[in-house]
Design a protein around this motif. Structure first.
Motif, mmCIF file in Angstrom:
data_model
loop_
_atom_site.group_PDB
_atom_site.id
_atom_site.type_symbol
_atom_site.label_atom_id
_atom_site.label_comp_id
_atom_site.label_asym_id
_atom_site.label_seq_id
_atom_site.Cartn_x
_atom_site.Cartn_y
_atom_site.Cartn_z
ATOM 1 N N ASP A 180 0.839 -1.211 0.000
ATOM 2 C CA ASP A 180 0.000 0.000 0.000
ATOM 3 C C ASP A 180 0.868 1.252 0.000
ATOM 4 N N ASP A 202 -0.307 1.224 -4.251
ATOM 5 C CA ASP A 202 -1.668 0.963 -3.797
ATOM 6 C C ASP A 202 -2.713 1.160 -4.888
ATOM 7 N N LYS A 203 -3.737 0.313 -4.799
ATOM 8 C CA LYS A 203 -4.776 0.363 -5.824
ATOM 9 C C LYS A 203 -5.571 1.666 -5.826
HETATM 10 MG MG MG Z 1 -4.689 -2.805 1.265
#
Ligand code: MG
Ligand code: C2E
Ligand code: MG
Ligand code: MG
Length: 291
Positions: A180, A202-203
């Motif tokens: 993250d 992180d997405k």
């Molecule tokens: Mg996460």
């Protein structure tokens, strides 16, 4: 206690609600662990140059007594409870190494398995020994294990213990990834001062690529930073072809995301690794509502 010793908080009904939710989540995990219903699911990590499966990330799931599956969103407060998250991580390490050693025996050609380690795990000074003896027990090379830590490990007074644990693991060849990346409290000096081999972008930054100029700039900068520091870069949460093309062009080494493959159980992963391109739809997690 979360607000520090001696701090006073005004009672609100929200506190009771949060307390009850935590209690429920912890009970759910405790009973899952004691009944053997904790189940790692594995999400493929794909080499963006060769398009090949290189590794997998183990993600915790609970097999409910009615056969359905729950993910972290259903027991999130338990992951925030130090003792409980430590227990989850110990079980997950054991199961992930067991599954990985079987895949290795079958010659599936998966290079590494990645496990998430909560901050309370890393802060325990015996953690490195436990990890190394588990690797030994399963006859695995330390380089076949990657441990994902989050930026909060660097916070607090235990940072010397954390350094010792990470350095010990790293000296033995275990790979350390910062998960993250960019969402927490890490300062760039942590990348320099701790034995980090890999960053996971992180997405939340990836989802806004293309539509949001700031996210695009952040992803670009993070991939550039990783590359120039000779860190491996994994981009998480790739859901569209546009996102995949963008991070590939910028030189992200690996990609992980629903577009490439969903998390799946050990058996489905073995099928996926042998049969690629696509996992059997009935066994992957398209039906898991929590995600
Ligand atoms: Mg996460
Ligand atoms: P994480 O380690 O950052 O894991 C990635 C999460 O993103 C996983 O959620 C995965 O299913 C999800 N994901 C993957 N690809 C996509 C995508 O394309 N789009 C979207 N929207 N999501 C995607 P999951 O499995 O629900 O796990 C959530 C978090 O729970 C993990 O984030 C990690 O922080 C924690 N977690 C999971 N397993 C463990 C564990 O065994 N131990 C500990 N301590 N934490 C864990
Ligand atoms: Mg992770
Ligand atoms: Mg992550």
């Amino acid at each position: 206690k979360q607000n520090g010793r001696g701090a006073a908080v005004t009672y609100t009904p929200d506190i009771t609600v949060a307390f009850e939710a935590k209690k429920r989540a912890v009970l759910m995990i405790k009973s899952a662990i004691s009944d053997g219903r904790l189940e790692p699911h594995y999400q493929p990590i794909i080499d963006l140059k060769s398009q090949k499966l290189r590794g997998v990330e183990a993600l915790v799931r609970v097999r409910n007594t009615d056969g359905t599956l729950s993910g972290p969103a259903d027991f999130w407060p338990a992951l925030g409870e130090p003792q409980c998250s430590r227990e989850i991580d110990e079980v997950m390490l054991e199961l992930a190494l067991r599954d990985f050693s079987l895949w290795k025996l079958c010659g599936l050609g998966i290079e590494f398995v990645s496990v998430n380690a909560s901050t309370s795990c890393i802060r325990s000074s015996s953690y490195a020994d436990r990890v190394l003896s588990k690797l030994d027990e399963y006859g695995l090379d330390p380089s076949e294990l990657k441990i994902e830590v989050v930026e909060s490990v660097f916070l607090g007074s235990e940072s010397n213990d954390v350094r010792a644990v990470l350095e010990r693991l790293s000296a033995e060849g275990v790979r350390i990834a910062l998960d993250d990346f960019g969402t927490g409290y890490a300062s760039l000096s942590h990348l320099r001062d701790y034995p980090i081999n890999c960053i996971k972008i992180d997405k939340s930054f990836v989802s806004g690529l293309g539509q949001n100029g700031s996210n695009t700039a952040i992803v670009q900068a993070l991939i550039g930073l990783g590359r120039s520091m000779k860190l491996e870069v994994i981009t998480e949460g790739i859901e569209t072809q546009g996102q995949l093309d963008f991070v590939s062009a910028l030189g992200s080494d690996f990609g992980q995301g629903y577009l490439l493959a969903r998390p799946m159980d050990a058996q489905a992963l073995a099928q996926y690794a042998t049969a690629s391109p696509l996992p059997h739809p009935a066994r992957d997690e398209r039906a898991l509502t929590a995600n």
